[in-house]
Design an enzyme around this catalytic site. Structure first.
Site, PDB file in Angstrom:
ATOM      1  N   CYS A 142       1.011  -7.472  11.782  1.00 34.14           N
ATOM      2  CA  CYS A 142       1.298  -7.595  13.218  1.00 34.14           C
ATOM      3  C   CYS A 142       0.590  -8.787  13.852  1.00 34.14           C
ATOM      4  O   CYS A 142       0.476  -8.862  15.070  1.00 34.14           O
ATOM      5  CB  CYS A 142       0.936  -6.310  13.945  1.00 34.14           C
ATOM      6  SG  CYS A 142       2.059  -4.960  13.565  1.00 34.14           S
ATOM      7  N   ASP A 154      -9.040 -10.034   9.015  1.00 34.45           N
ATOM      8  CA  ASP A 154      -8.545  -8.679   8.722  1.00 34.45           C
ATOM      9  C   ASP A 154      -9.554  -7.567   9.010  1.00 34.45           C
ATOM     10  O   ASP A 154      -9.168  -6.509   9.463  1.00 34.45           O
ATOM     11  CB  ASP A 154      -8.115  -8.603   7.249  1.00 34.45           C
ATOM     12  CG  ASP A 154      -7.189  -7.422   6.949  1.00 34.45           C
ATOM     13  OD1 ASP A 154      -6.215  -7.222   7.700  1.00 34.45           O
ATOM     14  OD2 ASP A 154      -7.450  -6.684   5.986  1.00 34.45           O
ATOM     15  N   ARG A 198       0.851  -1.196   0.000  1.00 36.17           N
ATOM     16  CA  ARG A 198       0.000   0.000   0.000  1.00 36.17           C
ATOM     17  C   ARG A 198       0.887   1.247   0.000  1.00 36.17           C
ATOM     18  O   ARG A 198       2.012   1.235   0.493  1.00 36.17           O
ATOM     19  CB  ARG A 198      -0.910   0.005   1.234  1.00 36.17           C
ATOM     20  CG  ARG A 198      -2.054  -1.005   1.165  1.00 36.17           C
ATOM     21  CD  ARG A 198      -2.952  -0.934   2.384  1.00 36.17           C
ATOM     22  NE  ARG A 198      -2.259  -1.366   3.577  1.00 36.17           N
ATOM     23  CZ  ARG A 198      -1.702  -0.559   4.473  1.00 36.17           C
ATOM     24  NH1 ARG A 198      -1.799   0.760   4.349  1.00 36.17           N
ATOM     25  NH2 ARG A 198      -1.065  -1.049   5.513  1.00 36.17           N
ATOM     26  N   TYR A 220      -1.206  -3.706  -7.090  1.00 33.16           N
ATOM     27  CA  TYR A 220      -0.962  -4.435  -5.839  1.00 33.16           C
ATOM     28  C   TYR A 220      -2.258  -4.517  -5.011  1.00 33.16           C
ATOM     29  O   TYR A 220      -2.973  -3.520  -4.851  1.00 33.16           O
ATOM     30  CB  TYR A 220       0.145  -3.771  -5.001  1.00 33.16           C
ATOM     31  CG  TYR A 220       0.099  -4.292  -3.586  1.00 33.16           C
ATOM     32  CD1 TYR A 220       0.573  -5.569  -3.290  1.00 33.16           C
ATOM     33  CD2 TYR A 220      -0.509  -3.559  -2.567  1.00 33.16           C
ATOM     34  CE1 TYR A 220       0.450  -6.084  -2.008  1.00 33.16           C
ATOM     35  CE2 TYR A 220      -0.631  -4.073  -1.280  1.00 33.16           C
ATOM     36  CZ  TYR A 220      -0.154  -5.338  -1.005  1.00 33.16           C
ATOM     37  OH  TYR A 220      -0.298  -5.857   0.251  1.00 33.16           O
ATOM     38  N   SER A 226      -1.117  -3.586  10.264  1.00 37.05           N
ATOM     39  CA  SER A 226      -0.769  -4.487   9.170  1.00 37.05           C
ATOM     40  C   SER A 226       0.493  -5.285   9.512  1.00 37.05           C
ATOM     41  O   SER A 226       1.452  -4.731  10.042  1.00 37.05           O
ATOM     42  CB  SER A 226      -0.531  -3.683   7.903  1.00 37.05           C
ATOM     43  OG  SER A 226      -1.692  -2.930   7.609  1.00 37.05           O
ATOM     44  N   HIS A 259     -10.391  -2.632  11.547  1.00 36.35           N
ATOM     45  CA  HIS A 259      -9.287  -3.458  11.047  1.00 36.35           C
ATOM     46  C   HIS A 259      -9.047  -4.575  12.062  1.00 36.35           C
ATOM     47  O   HIS A 259      -8.056  -4.558  12.802  1.00 36.35           O
ATOM     48  CB  HIS A 259      -8.048  -2.573  10.878  1.00 36.35           C
ATOM     49  CG  HIS A 259      -6.924  -3.208  10.105  1.00 36.35           C
ATOM     50  ND1 HIS A 259      -5.631  -2.737  10.155  1.00 36.35           N
ATOM     51  CD2 HIS A 259      -6.888  -4.254   9.261  1.00 36.35           C
ATOM     52  CE1 HIS A 259      -4.854  -3.468   9.367  1.00 36.35           C
ATOM     53  NE2 HIS A 259      -5.600  -4.397   8.815  1.00 36.35           N
ATOM     54  N   ARG A 304       2.231 -12.195  -0.700  1.00 38.66           N
ATOM     55  CA  ARG A 304       0.932 -12.564  -0.119  1.00 38.66           C
ATOM     56  C   ARG A 304       0.324 -13.772  -0.806  1.00 38.66           C
ATOM     57  O   ARG A 304       0.637 -14.085  -1.957  1.00 38.66           O
ATOM     58  CB  ARG A 304      -0.040 -11.380  -0.272  1.00 38.66           C
ATOM     59  CG  ARG A 304       0.435 -10.111   0.448  1.00 38.66           C
ATOM     60  CD  ARG A 304      -0.507  -9.669   1.502  1.00 38.66           C
ATOM     61  NE  ARG A 304       0.074  -8.633   2.361  1.00 38.66           N
ATOM     62  CZ  ARG A 304      -0.437  -8.324   3.554  1.00 38.66           C
ATOM     63  NH1 ARG A 304      -1.513  -8.931   3.995  1.00 38.66           N
ATOM     64  NH2 ARG A 304       0.129  -7.398   4.297  1.00 38.66           N
ATOM     65  N   LYS A 310      -9.532  -2.663   1.723  1.00 42.06           N
ATOM     66  CA  LYS A 310      -9.271  -1.520   2.583  1.00 42.06           C
ATOM     67  C   LYS A 310     -10.064  -0.278   2.150  1.00 42.06           C
ATOM     68  O   LYS A 310     -10.561   0.477   2.979  1.00 42.06           O
ATOM     69  CB  LYS A 310      -7.772  -1.211   2.631  1.00 42.06           C
ATOM     70  CG  LYS A 310      -6.939  -2.337   3.292  1.00 42.06           C
ATOM     71  CD  LYS A 310      -7.503  -2.688   4.604  1.00 42.06           C
ATOM     72  CE  LYS A 310      -6.821  -3.701   5.497  1.00 42.06           C
ATOM     73  NZ  LYS A 310      -5.684  -4.444   5.247  1.00 42.06           N
TER      74      LYS A 310
HETATM   75  P1  GTP Z   1      -2.142  -7.801   7.424  1.00 40.94           P
HETATM   76  O1  GTP Z   1      -2.649  -8.849   6.485  1.00 40.94           O
HETATM   77  O2  GTP Z   1      -1.093  -6.938   6.819  1.00 40.94           O
HETATM   78  O3  GTP Z   1      -3.223  -6.982   8.021  1.00 40.94           O
HETATM   79  O4  GTP Z   1      -1.306  -8.574   8.575  1.00 40.94           O
HETATM   80  P2  GTP Z   1      -1.723  -9.432   9.857  1.00 40.94           P
HETATM   81  O5  GTP Z   1      -2.025  -8.537  11.001  1.00 40.94           O
HETATM   82  O6  GTP Z   1      -2.770 -10.432   9.500  1.00 40.94           O
HETATM   83  O7  GTP Z   1      -0.351 -10.179  10.223  1.00 40.94           O
HETATM   84  P3  GTP Z   1       0.069 -11.720  10.080  1.00 40.94           P
HETATM   85  O8  GTP Z   1      -0.740 -12.625  10.968  1.00 40.94           O
HETATM   86  O9  GTP Z   1       0.104 -12.067   8.642  1.00 40.94           O
HETATM   87  O10 GTP Z   1       1.551 -11.685  10.672  1.00 40.94           O
HETATM   88  C1  GTP Z   1       2.550 -10.867  10.129  1.00 40.94           C
HETATM   89  C2  GTP Z   1       3.904 -11.303  10.615  1.00 40.94           C
HETATM   90  O11 GTP Z   1       3.951 -11.328  12.044  1.00 40.94           O
HETATM   91  C3  GTP Z   1       4.284 -12.702  10.141  1.00 40.94           C
HETATM   92  O12 GTP Z   1       5.609 -12.682   9.688  1.00 40.94           O
HETATM   93  C4  GTP Z   1       4.168 -13.547  11.378  1.00 40.94           C
HETATM   94  O13 GTP Z   1       5.046 -14.622  11.358  1.00 40.94           O
HETATM   95  C5  GTP Z   1       4.449 -12.575  12.513  1.00 40.94           C
HETATM   96  N1  GTP Z   1       3.700 -12.947  13.744  1.00 40.94           N
HETATM   97  C6  GTP Z   1       2.373 -13.213  13.830  1.00 40.94           C
HETATM   98  N2  GTP Z   1       2.018 -13.578  15.090  1.00 40.94           N
HETATM   99  C7  GTP Z   1       3.153 -13.530  15.820  1.00 40.94           C
HETATM  100  C8  GTP Z   1       3.432 -13.793  17.218  1.00 40.94           C
HETATM  101  O14 GTP Z   1       2.572 -14.144  18.022  1.00 40.94           O
HETATM  102  N3  GTP Z   1       4.735 -13.608  17.606  1.00 40.94           N
HETATM  103  C9  GTP Z   1       5.701 -13.212  16.730  1.00 40.94           C
HETATM  104  N4  GTP Z   1       6.940 -13.068  17.213  1.00 40.94           N
HETATM  105  N5  GTP Z   1       5.480 -12.972  15.421  1.00 40.94           N
HETATM  106  C10 GTP Z   1       4.219 -13.124  14.971  1.00 40.94           C
HETATM  107  C1  SPV Z   2      -2.808  -4.619   5.307  1.00 38.70           C
HETATM  108  O1  SPV Z   2      -1.859  -3.975   4.836  1.00 38.70           O
HETATM  109  O2  SPV Z   2      -3.306  -4.359   6.414  1.00 38.70           O
HETATM  110  C2  SPV Z   2      -3.353  -5.773   4.564  1.00 38.70           C
HETATM  111  C3  SPV Z   2      -2.887  -5.999   3.208  1.00 38.70           C
HETATM  112  O3  SPV Z   2      -4.208  -6.473   5.063  1.00 38.70           O
HETATM  113  S1  SPV Z   2      -3.606  -4.897   2.083  1.00 38.70           S
HETATM  114  O4  SPV Z   2      -4.736  -5.561   1.448  1.00 38.70           O
HETATM  115  O5  SPV Z   2      -2.566  -4.597   1.122  1.00 38.70           O
HETATM  116  O6  SPV Z   2      -4.072  -3.714   2.753  1.00 38.70           O
HETATM  117 MN    MN Z   3      -4.735  -5.739   7.138  1.00 39.73          MN
END
Ligand code: GTP
Ligand code: SPV
Ligand code: MN
Length: 595
Positions: free
Chosen positions: A254, A281, A72, A201, A252, A230, A378, A210
């Protein structure tokens, strides 16, 4: 092809978009398998997508975006409300007339030689009172094929709209020349309109996600008495069969997808605990007939971060990607046409193509410090593939929410978990969220920034009004409001390593949260909120983590928090008169408690 609706508002708008973009052909997307198969075949024949191993990854496709178009772009994202103050200090703003005037020539004739795809879709289960309709026109097959996974699309989507309503979100997308200098992601909340140009993207072009489900929907929610957040949504099934639902807002990349699909530690699964995924999400939340807050997931698939996903960290996410999935910007193993990304396993493919398209020797490439997959690569996977998808996933009423959890990446300040004193204090806790930036947006990574409710890049109106809306919702919900918590899985030790094991073990923290909601466990009052007694976080079966480690993870460093309070005060100053007085009261109370 003929239109799929009698609705004159839709047809008039599509005609206008055709007149503007001047495509050679127009194709209405009916969502049928035949049509999507035809588009898949076309995308593969032109090289836009690559077919993966049909035995190992049936129905899966690969796509690579331009290296300048992998995340983004917050600096090129605009909220064009008529009045500047309605967009607020945290959004880029431009007068809508000016923005339309600037972008119209860029769209003029942009689809000459191309096909315009018209995608009708529903955000939310078709027939749900919480669902909303959108129409996206685009010149990208990649967008069509992703939308086919991410939303409920096709003629059925128009059922909710009917033949006369004007309440649909108009999304115009053209990849144009994918020129980063001319890239714009623009929301016009008062017009129910989104214009996106020069990107291909995900978050910039899958306009249901979003742009609609957060930026436009947050504005609609304020006006209509609901909330677009979110947030992931998950259900925790207890040994007695009862299921408690919670939502969690993390910025994002996290950990939302990971938490939403977690597999509890053995000690819990043996006792009969299970986690059900409703969403990973976005949550749309509205008070139900019984006065409780109900949530639906407006999406129908997962657009998840690939790196870090593996059988141990997130078995369910990985399983969701084993068929009918689109992979974007990961690496390819050319020996068997499968995919690879960092931490999938310890064996990068020898005969690899890295995410930009260069053939490399994977192990050597990685050993030299390069990444085979882009950090924001992704997968787009259908929700129905998820082994733990909730039986309530399609429930038009949604699920009743017991707890709302905020969280982010904080190396030091924020403890493992704490509970707010009440809804107003919980709104404050959400408003002061801060997190280290990630690869999900372009720009520096690892810099701490304020990201209230994980909505900084996604709130479609003035953040001060958004907090006022949260406070208002709390008044409507009263006693029945969910309890509000904050978590941080990312505290680090002196070597910079994460202390808390995270992932499935986050269940141990959810366990305490559920007990708090049910009033079955005590808490300790600290200056920032209620914390667990360290011994109330179950550490059974954990390697190297003891109750002392937990005590350390829960420590509240008053000096750090006094610094934090200063940072909050500076941040709040941006909001001027729009800062609800309750928020400054809460800040004053926090300072007083810190002494
Ligand atoms: P968006 O799709 O961008 O909104 O991301 P999200 O909030 O769904 O994050 P996602 O679960 O994909 O995790 C993103 C990164 O954080 C990955 O590389 C994970 O491995 C890492 N991660 C997720 N949960 C944990 C956790 O409990 N501990 C640690 N250390 N890393 C984590
Ligand atoms: C984020 O960035 O929080 C995502 C991926 O979930 S996107 O669809 O690119 O916003
Ligand atoms: Mn997201």
């Amino acid at each position: 092809m003929a239109t799929l609706t009698k609705n004159p508002n839709v047809n008039k708008w599509v005609d206008e978009m055709i007149a503007l973009c001047k495509p050679d052909k127009v194709m209405w997307i009916d969502g049928s398998k035949e049509q999507l198969d035809m588009l898949r075949a076309e995308a593969v024949s032109t090289g836009e997508m690559i077919k993966l191993n049909e035995e190992k990854l049936p129905g899966c496709l690969y796509h690579r975006t331009k290296p300048n178009d992998v995340a983004r772009v917050e600096d090129r994202t605009f909220i064009c409300s008529r009045k500047k103050e309605d967009a607020g200090p945290t959004n880029n703003w431009c007068d809508p007339k000016e923005m339309y005037a600037k972008l119209t020539p860029m769209y003029d004739g942009v689809m000459k030689g191309r096909t315009m795809y018209v995608i009708p879709y529903s955000m939310g289960p078709i027939g749900s009172p919480l669902a909303k309709v959108g129409v996206e026109v685009t010149d990208s097959i990649y967008v069509v094929l992703n939308m086919a996974i991410m939303v409920r699309m096709g003629a059925d989507a128009f059922k909710n709209l009917g033949d006369t309503s004007d309440d649909f979100v108009r999304g115009l997308h053209s990849k144009a020349d994918v020129d980063p200098e001319k890239r714009y992601i623009v929301q016009f909340p008062e017009d129910n309109t989104i214009w996106s140009i020069n990107s291909a993207y995900g978050g910039n072009v899958l306009l249901g996600k979003k742009c609609f489900a957060l930026r436009i929907a947050s504005y609609q929610g304020k006006n209509e008495g609901w909330m677009a957040e979110h947030m992931l949504i998950l259900g925790i099934e207890k040994p007695n069969g009862e299921i408690k639902y919670v939502t969690a807002a993390f910025p994002s990349a996290c950990g939302k997808t990971n938490l939403a699909m977690l597999i509890p530690p053995e000690g819990y699964t043996k006792r009969g605990y299970k986690v059900w995924t409703v969403g990973d999400d976005i949550a749309w939340l509205k008070p139900g007939e019984d006065g409780r807050l109900y949530a639906i997931n407006p999406e129908n698939g997962f657009f998840g971060v690939a790196p870090g996903t593996n059988a141990h960290s997130n078995y369910n996410a990985l399983a969701s990607t084993r068929k009918n999935t689109i992979f974007t910007n990961v690496a390819i193993n050319n020996d068997d046409m499968t995919v690879w990304w960092e931490k999938l396993d310890n064996n990068p493919p020898v005969n690899a193509t890295e995410w930009k398209g260069e053939k490399v020797n994977g192990p050597e490439y990685v050993a030299a410090g390069n990444k085979l997959a882009h950090p924001n690569s992704r997968f787009t996977a259908p929700a129905e593939n998820c082994p733990c998808i909730s039986p309530e996933f399609n429930n038009p009423k949604g699920v009743p929410i017991s707890a709302i959890i905020f969280g982010g990446r904080r190396a030091k300040t924020a403890p493992l978990v704490y509970q707010s004193f009440n809804w107003q204090h919980g709104t404050f806790v959400g408003s002061i969220m801060a997190s280290e930036t990630t690869a999900a947006a372009t720009g520096a990574v690892g810099v701490v920034r304020r990201d209230p409710m994980a909505m900084l890049p996604f709130c479609g109106y003035h953040m001060g009004d958004y907090w006022a809306h949260w406070l208002e919702m709390g008044k409507i919900l009263g006693e029945k409001a969910p309890k509000i918590f904050n978590v941080n899985w990312f505290r680090t030790d002196e070597n910079g390593d994460f202390i808390w094991p995270g992932y499935g073990d986050n269940m141990r923290v959810l366990d305490w949260i559920i007990d708090r909601c049910e009033g079955t466990v005590d808490a300790v009052e600290t200056p920032i909120g209620y914390e667990p007694k360290p011994e109330d976080i179950n550490v059974e079966g954990l390697d190297g983590i003891t109750t002392e480690t937990v005590a350390d993870l829960l420590s509240v460093d008053k000096d750090l928090w006094k610094e934090e309070a200063k940072g909050i005060e500076e941040f709040y100053a941006k909001f001027g008169e729009k800062l609800p007085k309750e928020m400054s009261e809460e800040l004053a109370n926090l300072k007083a408690r810190l002494g």
